[in-house]
Structures are given as C-alpha cells and as structure tokens.
Write a protein that holds these residues in place. Structure first.
Motif, mmCIF file in Angstrom:
data_model
loop_
_atom_site.group_PDB
_atom_site.id
_atom_site.type_symbol
_atom_site.label_atom_id
_atom_site.label_comp_id
_atom_site.label_asym_id
_atom_site.label_seq_id
_atom_site.Cartn_x
_atom_site.Cartn_y
_atom_site.Cartn_z
ATOM 1 N N THR A 16 0.879 -1.173 0.000
ATOM 2 C CA THR A 16 0.000 0.000 0.000
ATOM 3 C C THR A 16 0.913 1.218 0.000
ATOM 4 O O THR A 16 1.803 1.328 0.842
ATOM 5 C CB THR A 16 -0.910 0.003 1.233
ATOM 6 N N SER A 35 -2.955 4.084 -2.051
ATOM 7 C CA SER A 35 -3.454 3.083 -2.992
ATOM 8 C C SER A 35 -2.868 1.735 -2.631
ATOM 9 O O SER A 35 -1.673 1.615 -2.349
ATOM 10 C CB SER A 35 -3.063 3.450 -4.429
ATOM 11 N N LYS A 40 -7.927 1.555 2.793
ATOM 12 C CA LYS A 40 -9.049 1.930 3.661
ATOM 13 C C LYS A 40 -8.773 1.558 5.111
ATOM 14 O O LYS A 40 -9.000 2.373 6.027
ATOM 15 C CB LYS A 40 -10.342 1.265 3.187
ATOM 16 N N PRO A 55 -18.413 4.487 -0.378
ATOM 17 C CA PRO A 55 -17.658 4.672 -1.620
ATOM 18 C C PRO A 55 -18.034 5.959 -2.352
ATOM 19 O O PRO A 55 -19.203 6.312 -2.471
ATOM 20 C CB PRO A 55 -18.047 3.442 -2.450
ATOM 21 N N TYR A 87 -13.234 7.598 -0.288
ATOM 22 C CA TYR A 87 -12.835 6.210 -0.541
ATOM 23 C C TYR A 87 -13.308 5.758 -1.919
ATOM 24 O O TYR A 87 -14.465 5.945 -2.285
ATOM 25 C CB TYR A 87 -13.435 5.308 0.546
ATOM 26 N N PRO A 89 -13.373 2.253 -3.968
ATOM 27 C CA PRO A 89 -13.088 0.813 -3.920
ATOM 28 C C PRO A 89 -12.553 0.302 -5.254
ATOM 29 O O PRO A 89 -12.855 0.856 -6.317
ATOM 30 C CB PRO A 89 -14.458 0.207 -3.603
ATOM 31 N N ALA A 90 -11.787 -0.769 -5.189
ATOM 32 C CA ALA A 90 -11.317 -1.423 -6.414
ATOM 33 C C ALA A 90 -12.499 -2.126 -7.091
ATOM 34 O O ALA A 90 -13.392 -2.620 -6.412
ATOM 35 C CB ALA A 90 -10.236 -2.427 -6.055
ATOM 36 N N SER A 93 -11.376 2.909 -9.346
ATOM 37 C CA SER A 93 -10.517 3.989 -8.855
ATOM 38 C C SER A 93 -9.488 4.315 -9.924
ATOM 39 O O SER A 93 -9.377 3.613 -10.936
ATOM 40 C CB SER A 93 -9.808 3.557 -7.567
ATOM 41 N N GLU A 97 -7.025 -0.063 -7.892
ATOM 42 C CA GLU A 97 -6.905 -0.653 -6.565
ATOM 43 C C GLU A 97 -7.794 0.108 -5.588
ATOM 44 O O GLU A 97 -8.446 1.098 -5.953
ATOM 45 C CB GLU A 97 -5.453 -0.554 -6.071
ATOM 46 N N GLU A 98 -7.795 -0.323 -4.338
ATOM 47 C CA GLU A 98 -8.451 0.426 -3.271
ATOM 48 C C GLU A 98 -7.688 1.735 -3.073
ATOM 49 O O GLU A 98 -6.474 1.736 -2.891
ATOM 50 C CB GLU A 98 -8.396 -0.410 -1.984
#
Length: 481
Positions: A16, A35, A40, A55, A87, A89-90, A93, A97-98
């Motif tokens: 991350t 990322s 999160k 999200p 935020y 979410p994957a 984005s 990725e998240e």
C-alpha cells in the motif's frame, strides 16, 4: 491486462503506497493519496469517529495521531487535523486498486505528519509515477494514455491541454486500434496462405494485399507527419523573424510581445544573437525568435549570429520574413529568393511581411502587388507597421490560423517522441512488406516484417513493453502522480 515479471516487482504491487498528490509547498488545501490493499483499513486507524467509508462520498473527520503511552497497551489520540476523506473501492478507482484520498490543510507540517503516520502503520512512500504505473498495470489505462497523464499535468496552454485530453480519452488510441486491426487483417491473410500453401488455396491475391498495405502505410505516414506539429504545440510553436538588418525585426518582436524585449536601434547589426520569448494567442503557445540581420559581414561575432539565425529559421514551423515596404518589387523578389536559397524553408509556413508601411511612399507600397513565387508555390504577404502597431492583429490571426489549419478535426496528433520512433519503425517495416509483395517474396518472409510492425505498435500501447522501459517512462512523473 499488462503483466509484471519478477518477484521483486510483484511484491511491490502488493504494497500500500502513499504520497502527497498536490504540488509541493504551502496552500489552503493539500491531498494525500493512498493506494493498495490496505488503503481503507490504514486510513480508518487515524479517524476513530468513522466506522466505515461510503464509496465515492466525502467524509469529514478528525485525523488523529496514535501515540503509545509508556509500555502499556493503552493508546491516546491527539488531533492532528480535520480532513475530508474519500474512498474509491477497487476496481473503480484511478489505479484500479483500493484508493483513499485525504484532503487536509496545506501546512507542510500537517502534510508530512500525515505521511509519517501512514508510513508508521506499514504503507510505503510512492515512487515517481507509481500511481499511474499501477493504473496501467491494472488495465485502467494503456501506456499511451498513461503518458498523456504526464502531458496533461505539464500542459501550459489550451492547445497542449486539448491534445493531452484527446489522447487520455482515447482519441489517439482509436487510431492505433484501427491501425492494429488492419495489420492483423493483413497478417491473417498471409498466415492463411502459409497454412494452405500446399493445397494451392489463395485467400487474397497480391494486388489486394498491396492495397491493404497502402492503407496501413498512409495511416502510419499521417501519424508520423503530425508529430512535428504535435510536438511544436506541446512545447510551443517556433516562429522565426528573419530579414536583412534594419527592417524592423526587433520592433516586430516587441510589438507581438507588447513589451520592449529586444533593443531597437537604427544602427545595422544591433541584434547579434537570437532572442526568444513566448507568446500565447487563443490558447496556442508560440516561441517567437528574433534573429540577427542577414547580410555579408567581416565581423566574426556577427557572422556567428547570422549562422545561428539560419539554424533558427530551419527549426521554425513558421517564418516571418521582413522587408522594407518602400523596396521595389524586383528587389524584394531577389532578396526573398536569396534568403530561401540560404535557409531551407520547404514545408514551412512562410509569410513575407512588408514592414514600415507608415513610411512607404504615398500611393501605397511598391512590391505588394504580387507575392514572390518559388516554383508553383506562392507565399503569403502582409502589410504592417511594427512601430505603430498597424497590422499586428492581422498577423496574430495569421499565426493562429497557420496552426489551426493543420490540426486534424479530432485533435489526433502524435506528441511523444517514443511513439514517433515506434511509428517510424512501423513505416519502415511496411515499406519492406510492400517491396516483398511486389517482388513476390515468399509469404513467410513477408510475415516477419508484419510481426515487427505489430511489435512496435504494441510498444506504444504497452502490450509488449519491458519493465526497464516502464521505469524510464514513469520516472518523468511527479511522486504524487
């Protein structure tokens, strides 16, 4: 989806990462981006009032330090800043990725403190361009689109911005996709001919194949030919002001820039080197270059200045050649043709400018009745008085139109040197294919050049790009991008 080989590279993709994505320095607001798989979860550790993030919805919260108290397991939290966190979410984005984006106040201390908190909890500081590299590797962007992100960040005028947006939104990619489809069609026909060669089956005669090669070559040539204009728009369209001494070149430069940038004197040979400055007209940036007066001279320094003037003319997209409005037609034509012999102006937009129109004899200018003609080409002419500003607005309009008239309707121009070089290889490969088909070279040998063309096309989009090439490309990006 592109793949990354090597255990080290694969492990890095599982990290991350975090970085400040806004420009360095103090401002009202800064944005820290995370990322990766723990984005999160890591952000939640510092925002105790938030149970979870909705999200794509901004959440206002306090960002707190986590301070250990002595050796006990108890922890106390002190407020670092009030932030707005979003935020993504994957896979929906930027990176695929998240992703967490934390907008904080623009204090340098706050920015660095938030980064340090995130790093202490296991995230890693992003490398230059790593967010966009991950977007490419996850299939969110192809390589040409990823490079367009860098161009978009670097754009300084409306024209370069428009080209970057067109490339980012896939306009350029469509051209490459069409080119790939034609190459695959041609390759397929040749491969089928190879597969059934013993059965004397012909899926397409050589004339049909040559016609397809011609379509591919024309499309490739058009993309290659657009590079010079695309690169010029990206960096500023070079415009050279040329002419003999004392015709008003420096005065014209000052009139265009609306400031006294160059020294103006009645003494011939005042300008001994090129003087350059930028001008933006209707969103297009021009790099205006005032050159030394062109004449025979025994002065060593002036001769060097004249040599540099010739080089500036040869590098320019647009050439403004100035003459005195009171000169006779035959003198103008002789002088202009002599200039064209000294400097290569083929393929350039050249404007013959009759300056000092305010001082021309009554009854109008001699020499403006007809434009000098070289072969079948007639050059544009314009009457101005750089000293008093007459005709400057018309000249500005002429500069803008000279660029706009060459722009394709969909703004699809090659602006990247790497792409231009790859397209040049494709063009060469297609020339070999054309020669092979016309000379009835066996299909298996012709196919080698076709595969080479597909390989170079894949280099542009990133389908066959090595890791070291990716590293070189993304090293141009800022850390937060």
């Amino acid at each position: 989806m592109p793949t990354v080989s090597g255990t080290k590279e694969e492990n890095k993709m599982n990290d991350t990462i975090c970085a400040v994505s806004t420009p360095a320095g103090v401002g009202g607001v800064a944005m820290v981006r995370l990322s990766g798989p723990q984005a999160k979860e890591t952000a939640l550790k510092f925002m105790p009032s938030v149970k979870d993030f909705t999200p794509r919805r901004a959440t206002f919260a306090g960002f707190h330090f986590i301070d250990a108290v002595g050796t006990s397991s108890l922890r106390q939290r002190s407020l670092l800043d009030e932030v707005v966190a979003t935020y993504f979410p994957a896979p929906h984005s930027y990176t695929g990725e998240e992703v967490m984006e934390i907008s904080c106040h623009g204090s340098l201390y706050v920015q660095q403190a938030i980064l340090q908190c995130l790093i202490d909890e296991g995230t890693r500081l992003a490398e230059p361009g790593e967010f966009t590299r991950r977007a490419f590797l996850s299939g969110r962007l192809n390589l040409s689109q990823a490079e367009a992100v860098a161009d978009l960040v670097d754009s300084v005028n409306a024209a370069s911005h428009r080209l970057a947006i067109s490339q980012l939104r896939g306009g350029y990619c469509k051209e490459l996709s069409d080119l790939r489809a034609k190459l695959l069609e041609l390759t397929s026909l040749l491969e089928l001919e190879l597969d059934f060669s013993e059965e004397d089956v012909e899926f397409a005669d050589r004339h049909q194949l040559i016609g397809l090669v011609d379509v591919i070559s024309k499309k490739t040539n058009a993309l290659c030919d657009g590079f010079r204009l695309g690169n010029a728009i990206k960096k500023g369209v070079p415009v050279a002001i040329a002419g003999r001494p004392n015709v008003g070149k420096s005065t014209l430069l000052n009139a265009l820039l609306k400031e006294d940038r160059a020294i103006v004197s009645s003494v011939p040979g005042t300008t001994r080197d090129t003087i350059e400055d930028s001008l933006t007209l209707e969103g297009i940036q021009f790099r205006i270059v005032d050159t030394a007066g062109l004449r025979n001279s025994d002065d060593v320094i002036e001769r060097e200045g004249i040599a540099r003037s010739i080089k500036a003319v040869e590098k320019a997209q647009i050439v403004l050649y100035l003459v005195d409005a009171s000169m006779k037609t035959e003198i103008v034509e002789y002088e202009f043709k002599d200039f064209c012999r000294q400097a290569s102006v083929m393929g350039k937009n050249v404007v013959l400018i009759f300056n000092k129109s305010d001082a021309a004899p009554s009854g109008g200018m001699r020499g403006v009745a007809s434009a000098p003609q070289m072969g079948e080409r007639a050059y544009q002419t314009l009457r101005v008085s750089a000293k008093f500003g007459d005709g400057i607005g018309e000249l500005e309009h002429m500069l803008v139109e000279a660029v706009r008239s060459q722009m394709p309707p969909d703004d699809t121009l090659v602006t990247n040197l790497r792409h231009f070089e790859a397209l040049g290889h494709i063009r060469d490969a297609m020339q070999h294919v054309d020669e092979g088909l016309r000379q009835k070279v066996p299909a298996d040998l012709v196919s080698i050049d076709l595969r080479a063309a597909l390989h170079y096309l894949g280099e542009i989009t990133g389908e066959v790009t090595a890791n070291e090439v990716l590293g070189n490309i993304f090293s141009r990006f800022c850390v937060g991008k």
